[in-house]
Design an enzyme around this catalytic site. Sequence first.
Site, PDB file in Angstrom:
ATOM      1  N   GLU A  16       0.765  -1.177   0.049  1.00  0.00           N
ATOM      2  CA  GLU A  16      -0.133   0.057   0.012  1.00  0.00           C
ATOM      3  C   GLU A  16       0.886   1.283  -0.074  1.00  0.00           C
ATOM      4  OE1 GLU A  16      -1.009   3.224   0.808  1.00  0.00           O
ATOM      5  OE2 GLU A  16      -1.318   2.555   2.790  1.00  0.00           O
ATOM      6  N   GLU A  25       4.730  11.387  -0.963  1.00  0.00           N
ATOM      7  CA  GLU A  25       5.900  10.468  -0.246  1.00  0.00           C
ATOM      8  C   GLU A  25       6.877   9.597  -0.923  1.00  0.00           C
ATOM      9  OE1 GLU A  25       3.441  10.190   4.251  1.00  0.00           O
ATOM     10  OE2 GLU A  25       2.974   8.384   2.705  1.00  0.00           O
TER      11      GLU A  25
END
Length: 243
Positions: A16, A25
């Site tokens: 994930e 990110e």
Amino acid sequence: MQDVEIPEGVDVIISEWMGYMLLYESMLGSVITARDRWLKPGGLILPSHATKFPVNWRKHLMLISGVFLVGPVSAMLPLAKQCAFEEPSIETITGENVLTWPFVIKHVDCYTVTIQELESITARYRFTSMMQAPFHGFAFWFDVEFSGPAIFPSNNQTQSHVGSTVSSDIPSPGASQRKKRAKCDEVLVLSTAPEEPPTHWQQTLLYFYEPIDVKQDQVIEGSVTMSQSKENARFLNLHLEYS
């Protein structure tokens, strides 16, 4: 998984890695590294594909947090706007707030995408407003697909769709495809679209300092660039132009 040493390749990589606006990110790079080092020929990556969308959106009412309004409202409003609009906002909007059909700005094939491709992504877009309304900014979201081996049997046979775009003037290029794919027995779709149930990722909103009044069928076009920050590779720099 970038540093681990294992005696043999793996059959499946599950991660994930999705962030706000899909790539915030920059965790997908770790999946790519693991894929290149450990995935066996014909192995699976789940999720297997991701598609990033923006739309134009409107709000009937925009509230400024009371924490800013400690003095005369007229004096504090410019500062409040500056604070609120300097960075993207993570919020949930609904389908009724959307002014246009979505537009695909990036399709990521996890079997073939490279780290270098994700360092900077640029796409041109063209929207047509579905109604007369105040235009408050741009909203971004993504879909991810979980594809079975019958569709993507191996790394060598997978067809890359990286960087493809779909014109938003063709009715429902996002929603209709999502519904069609969701019915397929071999593909599961996780969508963070406004018309779908809210998720942890919500939508990423880019506010204008002032809303723009648009007419029905008015065309909004321009370009958007997302690039990894040189100061912090986990962050994204956004540059959006519109007319």
